[in-house]
Design an enzyme around this catalytic site. Sequence first.
Site, PDB file in Angstrom:
ATOM      1  N   ASP A   1       0.143   0.405  -6.681  1.00 47.62           N
ATOM      2  CA  ASP A   1       1.012   0.519  -7.855  1.00 47.62           C
ATOM      3  C   ASP A   1       0.327   1.279  -8.986  1.00 47.62           C
ATOM      4  OD1 ASP A   1       3.576  -0.537  -7.322  1.00 47.62           O
ATOM      5  OD2 ASP A   1       2.672  -2.513  -7.093  1.00 47.62           O
TER       6      ASP A   1
ATOM      7  N   CYS B   1      -7.580  -4.134  -4.000  1.00 46.72           N
ATOM      8  CA  CYS B   1      -6.859  -4.628  -2.810  1.00 46.72           C
ATOM      9  C   CYS B   1      -5.724  -3.703  -2.367  1.00 46.72           C
ATOM     10  CB  CYS B   1      -6.333  -6.035  -3.059  1.00 46.72           C
ATOM     11  SG  CYS B   1      -5.159  -6.122  -4.403  1.00 46.72           S
TER      12      CYS B   1
ATOM     13  N   HIS C   1       5.727  -0.483   1.297  1.00 46.31           N
ATOM     14  CA  HIS C   1       5.480  -1.808   1.885  1.00 46.31           C
ATOM     15  C   HIS C   1       5.718  -1.818   3.387  1.00 46.31           C
ATOM     16  CE1 HIS C   1       5.340  -3.011  -2.333  1.00 46.31           C
ATOM     17  NE2 HIS C   1       4.402  -3.790  -1.850  1.00 46.31           N
TER      18      HIS C   1
ATOM     19  N   ARG D   1       5.913   5.367  -4.844  1.00 49.64           N
ATOM     20  CA  ARG D   1       5.015   5.198  -3.699  1.00 49.64           C
ATOM     21  C   ARG D   1       5.741   5.282  -2.363  1.00 49.64           C
ATOM     22  NH1 ARG D   1       3.102  -1.068  -4.506  1.00 49.64           N
ATOM     23  NH2 ARG D   1       2.709  -1.109  -2.289  1.00 49.64           N
TER      24      ARG D   1
ATOM     25  N   GLU E   1      -2.437  -3.048 -12.208  1.00 53.29           N
ATOM     26  CA  GLU E   1      -1.553  -2.143 -11.458  1.00 53.29           C
ATOM     27  C   GLU E   1      -0.873  -1.107 -12.338  1.00 53.29           C
ATOM     28  OE1 GLU E   1       0.264  -4.301  -7.894  1.00 53.29           O
ATOM     29  OE2 GLU E   1       0.618  -5.728  -9.508  1.00 53.29           O
TER      30      GLU E   1
END
Length: 564
Positions: free
Chosen positions: A453, A500, A188, A463, A429
């Site tokens: 994800d 996305c 993130h 991740r 996800e």
Amino acid sequence: MALTGIVVSPGIAFGQAVHINLHHQHVDYRLLPVASIKSECDKAIKAIDFLAKHLKHCQVNLDTESDHFHLIDADIMLLEDEDLADELTQYITRFRFSAVVSIERIFAQHAEELAKLDDPYLANRSNDVICLGKRLMSAVNGTLQWDVSKLTDNSILLAEDITPAEFATIPLNKIKGIVLKTGGLTSHTAILAKAAGIPALLSCQFDDYDIQDGAPLILDAFSGELHVNPVAETQLQLEQKATAEKERREALLHYVDKPSVTRDGHPVCLLANVSSMSDFTQIERSGAAGVGLFRTEFLLMQVDSVPDEKQQFKQYCDALHSLNGKVLTIRTFDIGADKEIPCLTQQYEDNPALGVRGIRYSLQHQHLFTTQIKAVLRAANHGRIRLLFPMVNQIEELEFALELIDWCKQQLIEEEKGFGDLNIGIMVETPAAVLNLPHLLPRLDFVSIGSNDLTQYTLAADRGNPVLVNDYPPVSPAMIKFIKMAVDTCKIHQTKVCLCGELASDTKLISLLVGLGIDELSVNTASLLDVKATICNGQYQQFYQQAQQALGFSHIEQLNQLFS
Ligand code: PEP
Ligand code: MG
């Protein structure tokens, strides 16, 4: 001298080094050798003493009647309570955990006990206790300070890691670049840096070199190099490279108002990912047809308490207003995993990525969830809104969420508040979501593949872990098959499918995604025009053939070559 790392947000930055040690700790969960128990107990006691003194120092310039002063006082009292030192040393001795792990566990227990109390003041203190625990862990690790005054206007930050919540506290106008020792391509922090247009390099082992605060740096987040004390020739070369990039970006503006259609007439709807209210100001210039992913949980990271229904309603209306009739896809709060929300109570979990996150958190915290849904429903009276649920795996979760939407509508009728229609979608996800799509789709208007994800859960690869970046990339044979399976199931049900995740902003992979049949791509605003130019200059027939070829590949290397 140039160090290397993984580029997550492209660009070139010229500036000075600023090391920051946020409260990120090294937590080692291995049991201590018996011989180390005594020294670990001493470390814990020293850290308590050090932090109490540090907090007293922070009080010096505060008004003794202010809330701030009293809050710090409450922390000092907790630290100076002799029971805390005893409890910690007993825990370390009994369970043979390090001081840091013992602090983490004990403070989590105290916070949980407080959160259960009826007294709202004490229940609120639960979060403060967690924060204090983190600061104490930092004191043990010697990483207590986050000194904003060190920042100059051209700071290039050097840090171990920055969590999304910490990112929210950084004055971005002073930051030219970010270099982290850890992190992954779809972490993130990487996503936030990209959205803010700040060049960023991850997995860069700058500690091996003695980079002083204030040292001149050039971050080339195209080649993945960090130049320390660059010589004049390097400076000149990189200035030329930065100018060329600026000119290239200016040329891309030609695509802002162009429709996103391939040369042979295949349309691909291009939407934008946003994480803050200020991101909406970029939409107009980005060339997006609307917002495909509004990560609303980021709105909670910088506030002391969750905005109420009225405040959220206003935020969503403001967002609609700035979109001028374009679609707004609001994802409900995706809390958990690496997204800590300081103003909310989150239980300690050994495996947060596999814990109470996304829709699971919402269904367990219904007041939070229904407040948001009511605000969204009311805003839908003022513009086109799609509602997206994160991390849905199975039909029961979706059914429960839909029941809560009906309950919210009933409430709004009773409260005589107007509301509008919503299109409902889920993020795909996890492998379970792909496999369960035939059951889920009859209840949905659209789906959005969260490839960040989906990669993590398909390949069982964190991740945020830089060690796994090369061997477990987002494009692998298994991932392509899952995307294809999801797309085909959506086509059978005539449901639109968006993607996305960060995959969608990699221009090298657009042919694959469009060729696999994705209808919409939602990408960060900084990459949108690059993606649009790739679509407008490509041929769907070729994209389709490449995707077919990719589906037959067994090795990641074959895919890398095809999409290099
Ligand atoms: C994803 O997982 O791909 C996604 C878009 O959601 P986030 O990155 O916020 O987890
Ligand atoms: Mg996700």
